[in-house]
Design a protein around this motif. Structure first.
Motif, short mmCIF file in Angstrom:
data_model
loop_
_atom_site.label_atom_id
_atom_site.label_comp_id
_atom_site.label_asym_id
_atom_site.label_seq_id
_atom_site.Cartn_x
_atom_site.Cartn_y
_atom_site.Cartn_z
N PRO A 56 42.70 35.90 42.59
CA PRO A 56 43.77 35.95 43.58
C PRO A 56 44.72 34.76 43.55
CG PRO A 56 41.72 36.70 44.55
CD PRO A 56 41.38 36.15 43.20
N ASP A 57 44.25 33.61 43.08
CA ASP A 57 45.15 32.46 42.99
C ASP A 57 46.31 32.70 42.06
OD1 ASP A 57 43.55 31.09 44.77
OD2 ASP A 57 42.54 29.87 43.24
N VAL A 76 58.05 45.31 47.67
CA VAL A 76 56.84 44.96 46.92
C VAL A 76 55.89 46.15 46.99
CG1 VAL A 76 54.87 43.40 46.68
CG2 VAL A 76 57.11 42.50 47.41
N ILE A 77 55.44 46.61 45.84
CA ILE A 77 54.51 47.74 45.76
C ILE A 77 53.24 47.26 45.08
CG2 ILE A 77 54.10 50.06 44.86
CD1 ILE A 77 57.16 50.45 44.93
N TYR A 78 52.13 47.29 45.83
CA TYR A 78 50.85 46.87 45.25
C TYR A 78 50.12 48.12 44.79
CZ TYR A 78 46.77 43.95 44.42
OH TYR A 78 45.73 43.26 43.81
N ALA A 104 38.33 41.47 44.84
CA ALA A 104 39.46 40.57 44.60
C ALA A 104 40.72 41.36 44.25
CB ALA A 104 39.12 39.59 43.48
N ILE A 105 40.58 42.34 43.37
CA ILE A 105 41.73 43.13 42.93
C ILE A 105 42.23 44.05 44.04
CG2 ILE A 105 42.49 44.94 41.32
CD1 ILE A 105 40.48 43.68 39.29
N ASN A 106 41.30 44.72 44.72
CA ASN A 106 41.68 45.73 45.72
C ASN A 106 42.14 45.14 47.05
OD1 ASN A 106 40.99 47.87 43.98
ND2 ASN A 106 38.84 47.78 44.61
N TYR A 111 46.02 40.65 49.90
CA TYR A 111 46.27 39.69 50.99
C TYR A 111 47.24 38.61 50.51
CZ TYR A 111 45.29 36.25 54.65
OH TYR A 111 45.40 35.33 55.67
N ALA A 112 46.96 38.06 49.32
CA ALA A 112 47.84 37.03 48.77
C ALA A 112 49.25 37.56 48.54
CB ALA A 112 47.25 36.49 47.47
#
Length: 231
Positions: A56-57, A76-78, A104-106, A111-112
């Motif tokens: 995530p960093d 922004v599209i995640y 972390a990916i999902n 969040y970041a």
């Protein structure tokens, strides 16, 4: 006047490619972040950023590279996702290491990304569109045996999208958990989701009247937003 910027995080060959094409047709410059892209293939309206969302960093550096190259994104599209499949009768067989990577990916990188998107939105003019979309599915409502890590991630991120939609609506910022369904309301899960249908719905959410579209934005191909009873 400079073109608006959209940022697709997790830009694959289905939803990502279709959405990029649709946004560029509307005059957007589109930055795409994915594991497999080659940054050297970037073009004037098509910025390619290599990434690893299991860390995530890395998300802050992705946005920093976009800002240095083009500026602040207004959309922004995640679209990234990860899953380690399990036997249906043993959903806790995934290792802690793999569970952590998928989470972390999902969720954590989402969040970041939300934090970075908020910083971008705050810096844009009030007239600019400000939208964050997360590609979800029905797993935030109903568990599916074999999809433990994906279900945990979708559920946690659905909560974040809901709270963001409540907290920032007065600032004109849109947050939606986008969930494609069949016309009967049944789930559509990868690899059966429709890329062009997602692209059309993202544009509907960005440009149309969305006052009645809640954070949980279930939709049907060719129909747009469609409300369904909880599964």
């Amino acid at each position: 006047m400079s073109k608006p910027i959209a940022f697709i995080i997790g830009a694959g060959k289905n939803i990502g490619a279709s959405t990029t094409k649709a946004l560029q047709a509307k005059g957007y410059r589109v930055a795409q972040a994915a594991r497999s892209v080659n940054p050297d293939d970037s073009k004037d309206d098509d910025l390619l950023l290599k990434n690893d969302l299991s860390k995530p960093d890395n998300v802050a550096s992705l946005f920093a590279r976009l800002r240095k190259s083009w500026g602040e994104p207004s959309v922004v599209i995640y679209n990234a996702a990860a899953a380690h499949f399990t036997p249906k009768d043993d959903p806790f067989s995934v290792s802690v290491e793999d569970f952590t990577s998928d989470l972390a990916i999902n969720t954590i990188s989402t969040y970041a990304a939300i934090k970075e998107a908020l910083a971008s939105f705050e810096s844009l003019p009030s007239s600019a569109p400000k939208a964050f979309f997360f590609t979800g599915n029905c797993l935030n409502q109903v568990p599916m045996l074999g999809l433990q890590t994906a279900g945990v991630g979708k559920s946690a991120t659905a909560h974040m999208i809901q709270t963001a939609s409540l907290a920032y609506a007065d600032k004109g910022m849109k947050f939606h958990y986008v969930d494609e369904r069949t016309s009967e309301g049944k789930p559509k899960i990868n690899p059966y989701v429709d890329g062009p249908a997602h692209a059309d719905f993202f544009l509907e959410l960005m440009e149309g009247r969305t006052d009645e579209v809640p954070w949980l934005a279930t939709f049907v191909k060719g129909q747009g937003y469609t409300s369904f009873a909880k599964l």
